[in-house]
Every structure is written in C-alpha cells, then in structure tokens.
Design a protein around this motif. Structure first.
Motif, PDB file in Angstrom:
ATOM      1  N   ARG A  12      48.155  63.507  76.848  1.00 25.33           N
ATOM      2  CA  ARG A  12      47.331  63.484  75.641  1.00 25.33           C
ATOM      3  C   ARG A  12      46.550  64.789  75.456  1.00 25.33           C
ATOM      4  O   ARG A  12      45.905  64.985  74.447  1.00 25.33           O
ATOM      5  N   ASP A  13      46.620  65.687  76.441  1.00 22.76           N
ATOM      6  CA  ASP A  13      45.973  66.994  76.382  1.00 22.76           C
ATOM      7  C   ASP A  13      47.063  68.060  76.517  1.00 22.76           C
ATOM      8  O   ASP A  13      47.794  68.055  77.512  1.00 22.76           O
ATOM      9  N   PRO A  14      47.196  68.975  75.551  1.00 24.50           N
ATOM     10  CA  PRO A  14      48.294  69.944  75.628  1.00 24.50           C
ATOM     11  C   PRO A  14      48.215  70.860  76.849  1.00 24.50           C
ATOM     12  O   PRO A  14      49.237  71.250  77.397  1.00 24.50           O
ATOM     13  N   LEU A  15      47.021  71.185  77.294  1.00 25.58           N
ATOM     14  CA  LEU A  15      46.864  72.052  78.456  1.00 25.58           C
ATOM     15  C   LEU A  15      47.333  71.352  79.733  1.00 25.58           C
ATOM     16  O   LEU A  15      48.072  71.930  80.535  1.00 25.58           O
ATOM     17  N   ILE A  50      50.882  71.323  66.729  1.00 29.10           N
ATOM     18  CA  ILE A  50      51.452  72.379  67.563  1.00 29.10           C
ATOM     19  C   ILE A  50      50.319  73.044  68.344  1.00 29.10           C
ATOM     20  O   ILE A  50      49.265  73.335  67.789  1.00 29.10           O
ATOM     21  N   ALA A  51      50.570  73.281  69.617  1.00 27.59           N
ATOM     22  CA  ALA A  51      49.645  74.035  70.455  1.00 27.59           C
ATOM     23  C   ALA A  51      50.454  75.086  71.204  1.00 27.59           C
ATOM     24  O   ALA A  51      51.561  74.819  71.656  1.00 27.59           O
ATOM     25  N   VAL A  52      49.904  76.285  71.315  1.00 28.93           N
ATOM     26  CA  VAL A  52      50.530  77.341  72.094  1.00 28.93           C
ATOM     27  C   VAL A  52      49.670  77.550  73.335  1.00 28.93           C
ATOM     28  O   VAL A  52      48.477  77.841  73.234  1.00 28.93           O
ATOM     29  N   VAL A  67      54.324  70.400  71.293  1.00 29.96           N
ATOM     30  CA  VAL A  67      54.265  69.673  70.027  1.00 29.96           C
ATOM     31  C   VAL A  67      53.890  68.221  70.283  1.00 29.96           C
ATOM     32  O   VAL A  67      54.135  67.676  71.357  1.00 29.96           O
ATOM     33  N   SER A  68      53.292  67.612  69.275  1.00 24.69           N
ATOM     34  CA  SER A  68      52.917  66.208  69.353  1.00 24.69           C
ATOM     35  C   SER A  68      53.057  65.570  67.973  1.00 24.69           C
ATOM     36  O   SER A  68      52.593  66.127  66.975  1.00 24.69           O
ATOM     37  N   LEU A  81      56.799  69.738  75.739  1.00 23.59           N
ATOM     38  CA  LEU A  81      57.219  71.115  75.620  1.00 23.59           C
ATOM     39  C   LEU A  81      58.331  71.223  74.589  1.00 23.59           C
ATOM     40  O   LEU A  81      59.349  70.543  74.693  1.00 23.59           O
ATOM     41  N   ASN A  82      58.135  72.062  73.596  1.00 23.49           N
ATOM     42  CA  ASN A  82      59.151  72.305  72.582  1.00 23.49           C
ATOM     43  C   ASN A  82      60.018  73.506  72.987  1.00 23.49           C
ATOM     44  O   ASN A  82      61.233  73.428  73.002  1.00 23.49           O
TER      45      ASN A  82
END
Length: 86
Positions: A12-15, A50-52, A67-68, A81-82
C-alpha cells in the motif's frame, strides 16, 4: 483480502513495495530508495496512480515506475512494479 491484512499492507506504500521488487531486478538490499514523483490523483491517460522511485547503490541509480489502480475509495490500492530504467 481485507484492507487491514498485514501480508498485503507493505504494497500500500510505493516506497515499501519498491524495496520488495528491487531484489527481483538485481538491486542490493542496502540500496537507498526515495520517491521522485507520486500522483495525487489518477493519471488521465492511464487511469492509474503512478510513482517513480529512485534507487541508488554503488554510485549508480535506476528509476522504478510503480503503478496502482484506484480502490473503491478513489485512493491507490496496491503498488506494483510497472517498469524500470537505468
């Protein structure tokens, strides 16, 4: 699965999710992770958040694009991971 399920909470956290996926793309466990960009709403073209995440190790860095899909409440559901680039 319920939203409070501990086994999926890390996604639930992109990091945190990026840390899990990094090992699968050859990044060491001691790499440094930071958020470069993160959508505050779904992107119009894709309908996804989207998160980078920038991953740095041994003087080199890569960008992981996470991506989520939006959940029922309009917030990100789980991050995956996209793609990534060196």
């Amino acid at each position: 699965r319920p939203k409070d399920d501990a086994s999926i909470a890390v996604f639930r956290d992109p990091l945190q999710a990026a840390r899990l996926f990094a090992a699968h793309i050859g990044q060491p466990a001691n790499a440094t992770f930071s958020i470069g960009q993160k959508s505050v709403q779904v992107e119009e073209a894709s309908g996804l958040f989207i998160a980078v995440v920038k991953v740095s190790s041994a003087g080199q860095s890569i960008n992981m694009r996470m991506v989520s899909a939006p959940a029922a409440d309009g917030q990100p559901s789980v991050w995956v991971l996209n793609d990534y680039e060196h």
